[in-house]
Design a protein around this motif. Sequence first.
Motif, mmCIF file in Angstrom:
data_model
loop_
_atom_site.group_PDB
_atom_site.id
_atom_site.type_symbol
_atom_site.label_atom_id
_atom_site.label_comp_id
_atom_site.label_asym_id
_atom_site.label_seq_id
_atom_site.Cartn_x
_atom_site.Cartn_y
_atom_site.Cartn_z
ATOM 1 N N ASP A 190 -8.717 27.512 65.688
ATOM 2 C CA ASP A 190 -9.892 28.107 66.342
ATOM 3 C C ASP A 190 -10.110 27.534 67.744
ATOM 4 O O ASP A 190 -11.244 27.348 68.192
ATOM 5 C CB ASP A 190 -11.159 27.897 65.492
ATOM 6 C CG ASP A 190 -11.141 28.729 64.215
ATOM 7 O OD1 ASP A 190 -10.571 29.834 64.249
ATOM 8 O OD2 ASP A 190 -11.674 28.258 63.202
ATOM 9 N N HIS A 191 -8.999 27.286 68.454
ATOM 10 C CA HIS A 191 -9.080 26.774 69.817
ATOM 11 C C HIS A 191 -9.056 27.892 70.858
ATOM 12 O O HIS A 191 -9.252 27.632 72.052
ATOM 13 C CB HIS A 191 -7.921 25.815 70.087
ATOM 14 C CG HIS A 191 -8.054 24.497 69.392
ATOM 15 N ND1 HIS A 191 -9.267 23.919 69.110
ATOM 16 C CD2 HIS A 191 -7.099 23.628 68.937
ATOM 17 C CE1 HIS A 191 -9.079 22.765 68.510
ATOM 18 N NE2 HIS A 191 -7.782 22.557 68.394
ATOM 19 N N ALA A 192 -8.788 29.123 70.430
ATOM 20 C CA ALA A 192 -8.738 30.256 71.365
ATOM 21 C C ALA A 192 -9.089 31.527 70.610
ATOM 22 O O ALA A 192 -8.716 31.687 69.441
ATOM 23 C CB ALA A 192 -7.356 30.363 71.997
ATOM 24 N N ASP A 193 -9.785 32.437 71.285
ATOM 25 C CA ASP A 193 -10.150 33.704 70.669
ATOM 26 C C ASP A 193 -9.469 34.852 71.400
ATOM 27 O O ASP A 193 -8.740 34.642 72.384
ATOM 28 C CB ASP A 193 -11.673 33.888 70.664
ATOM 29 C CG ASP A 193 -12.281 33.802 72.064
ATOM 30 O OD1 ASP A 193 -11.537 33.967 73.057
ATOM 31 O OD2 ASP A 193 -13.495 33.559 72.168
ATOM 32 N N GLU A 194 -9.703 36.056 70.941
ATOM 33 C CA GLU A 194 -9.057 37.223 71.538
ATOM 34 C C GLU A 194 -9.462 37.419 72.994
ATOM 35 O O GLU A 194 -8.688 37.932 73.805
ATOM 36 C CB GLU A 194 -9.382 38.473 70.720
ATOM 37 C CG GLU A 194 -8.643 38.553 69.394
ATOM 38 C CD GLU A 194 -7.133 38.445 69.554
ATOM 39 O OE1 GLU A 194 -6.580 39.100 70.480
ATOM 40 O OE2 GLU A 194 -6.500 37.723 68.779
ATOM 41 N N GLY A 195 -10.677 36.996 73.318
ATOM 42 C CA GLY A 195 -11.115 37.102 74.703
ATOM 43 C C GLY A 195 -10.252 36.280 75.640
ATOM 44 O O GLY A 195 -9.926 36.720 76.756
ATOM 45 N N THR A 234 -7.533 17.890 74.298
ATOM 46 C CA THR A 234 -8.644 18.795 74.027
ATOM 47 C C THR A 234 -8.166 20.231 73.854
ATOM 48 O O THR A 234 -7.045 20.594 74.239
ATOM 49 C CB THR A 234 -9.662 18.745 75.169
ATOM 50 O OG1 THR A 234 -9.048 19.288 76.359
ATOM 51 C CG2 THR A 234 -10.127 17.316 75.426
ATOM 52 N N ALA A 235 -9.048 21.053 73.299
ATOM 53 C CA ALA A 235 -8.745 22.475 73.153
ATOM 54 C C ALA A 235 -8.513 23.116 74.520
ATOM 55 O O ALA A 235 -7.644 23.981 74.675
ATOM 56 C CB ALA A 235 -9.882 23.176 72.412
ATOM 57 N N GLU A 236 -9.272 22.686 75.510
ATOM 58 C CA GLU A 236 -9.101 23.232 76.857
ATOM 59 C C GLU A 236 -7.720 22.897 77.416
ATOM 60 O O GLU A 236 -7.069 23.734 78.055
ATOM 61 C CB GLU A 236 -10.188 22.682 77.774
ATOM 62 C CG GLU A 236 -10.116 23.220 79.194
ATOM 63 C CD GLU A 236 -11.195 22.658 80.092
ATOM 64 O OE1 GLU A 236 -11.234 23.061 81.278
ATOM 65 O OE2 GLU A 236 -12.001 21.822 79.624
ATOM 66 N N GLU A 237 -7.268 21.685 77.180
ATOM 67 C CA GLU A 237 -5.946 21.283 77.655
ATOM 68 C C GLU A 237 -4.848 22.049 76.918
ATOM 69 O O GLU A 237 -3.832 22.433 77.521
ATOM 70 C CB GLU A 237 -5.772 19.781 77.482
ATOM 71 C CG GLU A 237 -6.632 18.969 78.446
ATOM 72 C CD GLU A 237 -6.646 17.486 78.114
ATOM 73 O OE1 GLU A 237 -6.799 16.688 79.047
ATOM 74 O OE2 GLU A 237 -6.500 17.140 76.925
ATOM 75 N N LEU A 238 -5.031 22.283 75.636
ATOM 76 C CA LEU A 238 -4.057 23.069 74.881
ATOM 77 C C LEU A 238 -3.993 24.499 75.402
ATOM 78 O O LEU A 238 -2.904 25.072 75.548
ATOM 79 C CB LEU A 238 -4.416 23.058 73.394
ATOM 80 C CG LEU A 238 -4.189 21.734 72.662
ATOM 81 C CD1 LEU A 238 -4.856 21.751 71.291
ATOM 82 C CD2 LEU A 238 -2.695 21.452 72.515
ATOM 83 N N ARG A 239 -5.150 25.077 75.698
ATOM 84 C CA ARG A 239 -5.162 26.423 76.288
ATOM 85 C C ARG A 239 -4.490 26.410 77.659
ATOM 86 O O ARG A 239 -3.826 27.386 78.041
ATOM 87 C CB ARG A 239 -6.598 26.940 76.401
ATOM 88 C CG ARG A 239 -7.247 27.295 75.064
ATOM 89 C CD ARG A 239 -8.536 28.087 75.255
ATOM 90 N NE ARG A 239 -9.562 27.317 75.966
ATOM 91 C CZ ARG A 239 -10.459 26.534 75.386
ATOM 92 N NH1 ARG A 239 -10.472 26.409 74.062
ATOM 93 N NH2 ARG A 239 -11.370 25.884 76.104
ATOM 94 N N GLY A 240 -4.653 25.300 78.377
ATOM 95 C CA GLY A 240 -3.997 25.180 79.674
ATOM 96 C C GLY A 240 -2.482 25.186 79.546
ATOM 97 O O GLY A 240 -1.783 25.812 80.358
ATOM 98 N N LEU A 241 -1.954 24.508 78.541
ATOM 99 C CA LEU A 241 -0.509 24.513 78.304
ATOM 100 C C LEU A 241 -0.030 25.924 77.962
ATOM 101 O O LEU A 241 1.032 26.366 78.431
ATOM 102 C CB LEU A 241 -0.161 23.552 77.165
ATOM 103 C CG LEU A 241 -0.362 22.060 77.433
ATOM 104 C CD1 LEU A 241 -0.156 21.252 76.142
ATOM 105 C CD2 LEU A 241 0.588 21.556 78.521
ATOM 106 N N TYR A 242 -0.801 26.620 77.152
ATOM 107 C CA TYR A 242 -0.443 27.994 76.780
ATOM 108 C C TYR A 242 -0.454 28.897 78.018
ATOM 109 O O TYR A 242 0.472 29.693 78.239
ATOM 110 C CB TYR A 242 -1.418 28.516 75.726
ATOM 111 C CG TYR A 242 -1.076 29.894 75.224
ATOM 112 C CD1 TYR A 242 -0.127 30.075 74.221
ATOM 113 C CD2 TYR A 242 -1.699 31.029 75.759
ATOM 114 C CE1 TYR A 242 0.199 31.349 73.765
ATOM 115 C CE2 TYR A 242 -1.375 32.300 75.314
ATOM 116 C CZ TYR A 242 -0.431 32.454 74.312
ATOM 117 O OH TYR A 242 -0.108 33.710 73.873
#
Length: 399
Positions: free
Chosen positions: A330-335, A67-75
Amino acid sequence: MESTAARTPRRSAGTKAGTTGTKRTTSTTKKATGARKTTEPALVQLLTPEGKRVKNAEFDQYVAGITAEELRGLYRDMVLTRRFDAEATSLQRQGELGLWASLLGQEAAQIGSGRALRDDDYVFPTYREHGVAWCRGVDPTNLLGMFRGVNNGGWDPNGNNFHLYTIVIGSQTLHATGYAMGVAKDGADSAVIAYFGDGASSQGDVAEAFTFSAVYNAPVVFFCQNNQWAISEPTEKQSRVPLYQRAQGFGFPGVRVDGNDVLANLAVTKWALERARAGEGPTLVEAFTYRMGAHTTSDDPTRYRGDEERLAWEAKDPILRLRRYLEAADHADEGFFAELETESEALGRRVREAVRAMPDPDHFAIFENVYADGHALVDEERTQFAAYQASFADADGGK
């Protein structure tokens, strides 16, 4: 982060890994003994340095549904790991730590493989696996306490299924193999992973671990972070073949993965762990990456490698690679990135304050716990060291 990959059918120990959908080229090189053919190693890659997603028929299934959330978690994992690693380097330069071994550039290999683990899997690290420690819930300040000399590790290995750091090069592969043999005899549904570097692959302990793990079909993954340099010795002076190919001689599969691609490391490590849990024995994973900084803070890499090499690898930065993918999809924004920057700085402050609040090491602790009943030579050395310490007080007029 919870695993999203479905279990797959068992593979035979002789199944080749990492070649599906990967182009291999052949070239001819001249040697004093005549011409010989060399094959460019296959490299498992799911994200290009530009952040573009590429398909791999064999390993895509292990990150299917992520998921996008999991990808953001890796980042987030990679960014925060890099932040406290940088803080540790600064603290050492300020005299707060005795030594530090930076992981700069190796975040994807460590976070990708670390997040592939289940809670009941067991990890045997070297002294550079700060990202894996982060994935296992070990507080960064515990890592720094050891390098400050105030403890011998600072965490309970059984509490995190993460063994204490191992300074002796390569010995942890034997520890991992023995532990994995015990896991198999207990009938447990878990796996063991041992981390080591390209330099350690030249150690006899590693070869012995390979032999025992293969013969006893131990559920262990050997994860080699090939960061191209064993202190000042390049990989090409350590081996005539790519490191992952060494596994063939011991009777188990090896695979080379792009060590700067967090998705590929996640997928390949999941595959290797599934093999281990399914009773198919060991696997060697070679994460082809690069040590961006010094071997440790006592090392000067400018004496043995040039800026061109470092700059070429900077273009493959693992964090920038995933950020490009997140932004393009579009899985993460500047915020998200701004909030993470704030969290990163807060972590840096917490680590800095915690280290500076630690007590100075007991100068005489080095002489304790050597012999159970004491030893004349240790006693003599303690006396000599006490006199040396006292000489500083005398030089300051007793202050």
